[in-house]
Design a protein around this motif. Structure first.
Motif, mmCIF file in Angstrom:
data_model
loop_
_atom_site.group_PDB
_atom_site.id
_atom_site.type_symbol
_atom_site.label_atom_id
_atom_site.label_comp_id
_atom_site.label_asym_id
_atom_site.label_seq_id
_atom_site.Cartn_x
_atom_site.Cartn_y
_atom_site.Cartn_z
ATOM 1 N N ASP A 115 68.992 -12.717 95.213
ATOM 2 C CA ASP A 115 68.402 -13.039 94.090
ATOM 3 C C ASP A 115 69.873 -12.585 93.327
ATOM 4 N N SER B 189 61.494 -8.130 94.182
ATOM 5 C CA SER B 189 61.451 -9.723 93.130
ATOM 6 C C SER B 189 60.809 -10.376 93.747
ATOM 7 N N TYR C 123 57.998 -13.493 84.922
ATOM 8 C CA TYR C 123 59.162 -14.368 84.152
ATOM 9 C C TYR C 123 59.253 -15.841 84.171
ATOM 10 N N ASP C 124 58.769 -16.062 85.959
ATOM 11 C CA ASP C 124 58.780 -17.507 86.015
ATOM 12 C C ASP C 124 57.506 -18.628 84.389
ATOM 13 N N LYS D 76 59.643 -11.839 89.191
ATOM 14 C CA LYS D 76 59.230 -12.838 88.769
ATOM 15 C C LYS D 76 58.328 -13.603 88.652
#
Length: 262
Positions: free
Chosen positions: A194, A123, A130-131, A127
């Protein structure tokens, strides 16, 4: 190994999302211009690339992290997670067995709970990508998944068989990779890692699955066509409005959604 058995859209492609799943008209109907903010830097030109430049770079970067050049920690985490299933290619079979066994989700939790720390590592690492590309940009993220499902992102930097950022498959057998993906997305949610973030990605994965089922894009083709915009919007809105239970029930069906295009 056939792409349909172990392709780059594997367990690692499970963490590209945004907290919450508001199916607003603005998000559902995002176009390339609307999806990307005006303040994004211009990316270097890639000769021969077809499709949205930003979305292509997002999937390219994600593949680098998750498939082509994963860290040793990522490899170890995936190995530990898939070992109880008998390997990655058996993960969906294991999930289906628990769904049919009458004790789901407890039976699935008994398998994945010992590897919670490994799921947490996946995770965190995913991420970051993604960020980097879609932080605070829910419209852009939805658009990237829509393009992925339609197979409209041709990238000549990738090897034969992987030149389109889409869910690979080995014709004539439809891909099962979306269903494997769903099993891992469910795992994140059940482990309460999350949860809202993963629930949103689960819906976007369903959106991409249905769009690919309708459009039937071809591996390595640089001319896969977009579906009519009203079809894309309708499919997206349907999935973004679904409850977690309805998303899971939809993935009990293979190879195509039971209500495809409806």
């Amino acid at each position: 190994m056939p792409l349909n058995s172990m392709d780059r859209r594997s367990v690692l492609r499970t963490a590209l999302g945004v907290a919450g799943a508001a199916a607003t008209v603005g998000i559902v109907g995002a176009t390339p211009a609307a999806a990307h903010g005006r303040h994004r830097p211009e990316l270097p030109k890639v000769e021969g690339l077809v499709g949205d430049r930003w979305a292509s770079e997002f999937w390219y970067d994600y593949d680098e992290m998750s498939y082509y050049n994963p860290t040793a920690e990522m490899k170890a985490a995936v190995g530990a997670i898939t070992a109880p299933f008998g390997g990655f290619t058996k993960s969906y079979d294991a999930w289906v067995a628990t769904r049919k066994g009458g004790r789901y989700p407890r039976s699935w939790m008994e398998i994945i709970q010992p590897n919670r720390a490994h799921f947490e590592l996946l995770s965190r690492e995913q991420k970051k990508v993604y960020d980097k590309w879609y932080g605070r940009d829910p419209k852009g993220l939805v658009f990237a998944f829509q393009e992925f499902g339609q197979g409209t992102l041709f990238d000549p930097r990738r090897p034969a068989g992987n030149k389109v950022h889409m869910m690979n498959y080995t014709p004539p057998t439809p891909t099962q990779a979306y269903h494997r993906w769903h099993a891992y997305l469910q795992s994140f949610q059940l482990l309460d890692i999350d949860r809202r973030f993963w629930a949103h990605i689960n819906r976007l994965a369903g959106t991409a699955w249905e769009l690919q089922s309708i459009g039937n894009p071809v591996n390595d083709a640089n001319d896969n066509k977009h579906l009519p915009r009203h079809v894309v919007n309708k499919v997206t809105a349907k999935w973004l409005c679904r409850s977690d239970a309805k998303v899971t029930a939809a993935f009990d069906v293979w190879p195509r959604p039971a209500d495809m295009g409806k």
